[in-house]
Design an enzyme around this catalytic site. Structure first.
Site, PDB file in Angstrom:
ATOM      1  N   CYS A 296       0.839  -1.200   0.000  1.00  0.00           N
ATOM      2  CA  CYS A 296       0.000   0.000   0.000  1.00  0.00           C
ATOM      3  C   CYS A 296       0.879   1.257   0.000  1.00  0.00           C
ATOM      4  CB  CYS A 296      -0.986  -0.053   1.159  1.00  0.00           C
ATOM      5  SG  CYS A 296      -2.477   0.897   0.806  1.00  0.00           S
TER       6      CYS A 296
ATOM      7  N   HIS B 173      -3.689  -5.214   0.857  1.00  0.00           N
ATOM      8  CA  HIS B 173      -3.045  -5.717   2.075  1.00  0.00           C
ATOM      9  C   HIS B 173      -3.074  -7.244   2.113  1.00  0.00           C
ATOM     10  CE1 HIS B 173      -2.445  -1.867   4.146  1.00  0.00           C
ATOM     11  NE2 HIS B 173      -3.505  -1.493   3.442  1.00  0.00           N
TER      12      HIS B 173
ATOM     13  N   GLU C  76      -1.368  -9.183   3.822  1.00  0.00           N
ATOM     14  CA  GLU C  76      -1.145  -9.727   5.170  1.00  0.00           C
ATOM     15  C   GLU C  76      -2.442 -10.149   5.863  1.00  0.00           C
ATOM     16  OE1 GLU C  76      -0.761  -6.575   4.241  1.00  0.00           O
ATOM     17  OE2 GLU C  76      -1.239  -5.132   5.826  1.00  0.00           O
TER      18      GLU C  76
HETATM   19  N1  GLN Z   1      -2.165   6.592   2.964  1.00  0.00           N
HETATM   20  C1  GLN Z   1      -2.258   5.852   1.750  1.00  0.00           C
HETATM   21  C2  GLN Z   1      -3.645   5.961   1.114  1.00  0.00           C
HETATM   22  O1  GLN Z   1      -4.576   6.347   1.757  1.00  0.00           O
HETATM   23  C3  GLN Z   1      -1.910   4.401   1.967  1.00  0.00           C
HETATM   24  C4  GLN Z   1      -2.850   3.681   2.873  1.00  0.00           C
HETATM   25  C5  GLN Z   1      -2.307   2.389   3.390  1.00  0.00           C
HETATM   26  O2  GLN Z   1      -1.088   2.170   3.365  1.00  0.00           O
HETATM   27  N2  GLN Z   1      -3.162   1.525   3.888  1.00  0.00           N
HETATM   28  O3  GLN Z   1      -3.801   5.643  -0.033  1.00  0.00           O
END
Ligand code: GLN
Length: 538
Positions: free
Chosen positions: A384, A510, A512
């Site tokens: 992300c 994600h 994970e």
């Molecule tokens: N802050 C970034 C976004 O909102 C990444 C979010 C995250 O890593 N879950 O896109």
């Protein structure tokens, strides 16, 4: 057959591992062919933990249906195959929100709206909603957050008292407490447990089973004392001694004390046979690794031990699958840059993982870590925000777009390679408004991602507002980036990787959240495998 309910409360201190214990018991019962569901009741007023700082709350776990939930749901997912959805976690905030909306609509017209019965009725409804979310659920675990004696969890305790009163034969209470060993006195102390059971009794709840967290096995005479004072059967006082090496040992300890069989008996449920051989094999591989790698995690909430919970677990699962000990070195990203370059402690590890996050603090550290891994050809996994920083680094240093950035940090950047998602532009409220939950991702063949998944389409969970800006796609591709995964039937970037590199992969989602000890996530396994190869070459 009616649905059965197990209520889990905690006494004496917080952080006893009620979630882990619930998940462990559910895993044993599931192995005995009993279909379970789990529900976490959180006493705080936030509607969900999505708006909380990771330092406050730890990780926010995301379900397929896009709920931002308590990290205990991660334990539920890792230990069981129980359904997991919005119906698996509720908070005081949600309960009051629903009741107040009903009141405004006029649903209670003429009545005074009160904690009892209106709030407790709504809590009971949520328990039933969890129980009926899928057909065939036989046991619902209801874990009550907080510690008995907290003012804020009182309505939940009152609700489960009423619930049991209405279904006497279908409910049991398990109370998890702490039994300390006082070094100075050279003695185990049962008094805090007696007092917390007493506090439960005042509310009208008498536990059926007392689970005692302790540093050492509790001698019989002390268990008998707890039984006498707390009004539970002698054999229903069970110890849950601190595990030496892995949280995946917890179910084995409970099984050896026949807790699962006792529960079946109390609930009058047929207890099928159990086969823990797969679980034990995984544990054996985890506890007796033949190889090892060191992975640097460059994050910003590392001081909180639960802020990257699922990432640590996913690395453990991949390690167990490859019979490899994964040693994690944690680096706060705003503390690893000195005079514009990485400090030497961060260098020369077997792999780097940059997890998700929000805001601008520490981003330069993440970008430098990506640069170092790219140039030195060391395995790199960006998740992300980690993928965002991988893209920014590539744009700045390979494409020579010096001003490249994410608009999350600099909305006037000349080259916004990461920008706000189209459907995020109108959103004003913070809570629950990100791109959340499961989306399908199509994979490109002959890529590192495809080699790991061995599938054309996968489903992964998201939690973000910003995305790769496709205006730059061609330029990235022409210079050695492969967009190996895109949103199904769309061109939104889900996975990017560097062609001429042993393993440098960034994902928008994600992974994970979907790794289990018995089903490690393919990308984590591929990442650790690449780190192992790198190590061998050293
Ligand atoms: N802050 C970034 C976004 O909102 C990444 C979010 C995250 O890593 N879950 O896109």
């Amino acid at each position: 057959m009616s649905i059965k309910y197990i209520f889990i409360t905690g006494g004496v201190v917080s952080s006893l591992g009620k979630g882990l214990t619930s998940a462990s018991i559910a895993m044993l019962l599931e192995n005995r062919k009993i279909k379970t569901a789990l529900l976490k009741l959180d006493p705080y007023i936030n509607v969900d933990p999505g708006t909380m700082n990771p330092f406050q709350h730890g990780e926010v776990y995301v379900t397929d249906d896009g709920a931002e939930t308590d990290l205990d749901l991660g334990h539920y997912y890792r230990y069981t195959n129980s359904p997991l959805s919005k119906k698996s976690n509720t908070t005081t905030g949600q309960i009051y929100d629903t009741v107040i909306k009903k009141e405004r609509k006029g649903d209670y017209l003429g009545k005074t709206v009160q904690v009892i019965p209106h709030i407790t009725d709504e809590i009971k409804k949520r328990i039933l909603d969890c129980a009926t979310q899928e057909k065939g659920i036989q046991i619902v675990f209801v874990e009550i957050g907080g510690t008995v004696g907290d003012i804020e969890s009182l309505p939940f305790l009152e609700a489960i008292r009423q619930f049991r009163n209405e279904r006497e034969k279908d409910c049991i209470n398990i109370h998890l407490t702490y039994v300390p060993y006082l070094k100075a006195a050279g003695e185990i102390k049962t008094k805090p447990t007696q007092h917390s059971a007493q506090m439960l009794r005042e509310i009208g709840i008498i536990p059926d089973i007392i689970l005692c967290r302790s540093e050492m096995p509790i001698p019989k005479e002390f268990k008998d004392k707890i039984s006498l004072f707390c009004n539970v059967k002698k054999d229903a006082v069970i110890d849950e001694v601190d595990v030496e090496n892995s949280i995946y040992e917890v179910p084995i300890g409970l099984y050896e004390q026949k807790l699962d069989q006792m529960i079946c008996k109390l609930l009058n449920l047929k207890c099928g046979s159990i086969n823990l051989s797969k679980w034990k094999k995984m544990l054996n591989s985890l506890l007796n690794p033949k190889k090892s790698v060191t992975i640097g995690i460059v994050g910003k909430y590392l001081d909180h031990q639960d802020a990257y919970k699922s990432i640590f677990e996913a690395l453990t699962h991949a390690g167990a699958a490859l019979n490899t000990e994964v040693t994690i070195q944690k680096f706060e990203s705003d503390k690893i840059v000195k005079n514009g370059s990485l400090i030497k402690e961060v260098k020369n590890l077997d792999g780097y993982l940059v997890p998700g996050g929000f805001g601008s603090r520490g981003l330069e550290g993440k970008i430098l870590a990506a640069k170092y891994a790219r140039e030195k050809k060391l395995p790199f996994f960006g998740i992300c925000l980690g993928m965002h920083m991988m893209a920014v680094e590539f744009a700045r240093n390979v494409l020579k777009l010096k001003d490249a950035n994410s608009t999350e940090v600099d909305d006037e950047s000349k080259d916004p390679v990461i920008a706000l998602l189209e459907d995020q532009k109108q959103i004003e409220k913070l809570g629950g408004t990100m791109r959340l939950g499961a989306y399908l991702c199509s994979l490109k063949q002959n890529t590192k991602a495809y080699k790991a998944y061995k599938k054309r389409v996968v489903s992964e969970r998201h939690r973000h507002r910003y995305e790769f800006n496709n205006k730059y796609k061609k330029l990235f591709e022409d210079n050695g980036i492969i967009f190996s995964g895109t949103l199904k039937d769309d061109n939104l970037c889900e996975i990017m990787e560097i062609k001429d590199h042993p393993w440098m992969v960034g994902v928008q989602y994600h992974p994970e959240f979907k790794s289990k000890p018995l089903a490690p996530h393919p990308l984590f396994v591929a990442f650790i495998d690449a780190a192992l190869k790198k190590r061998r070459k050293k």
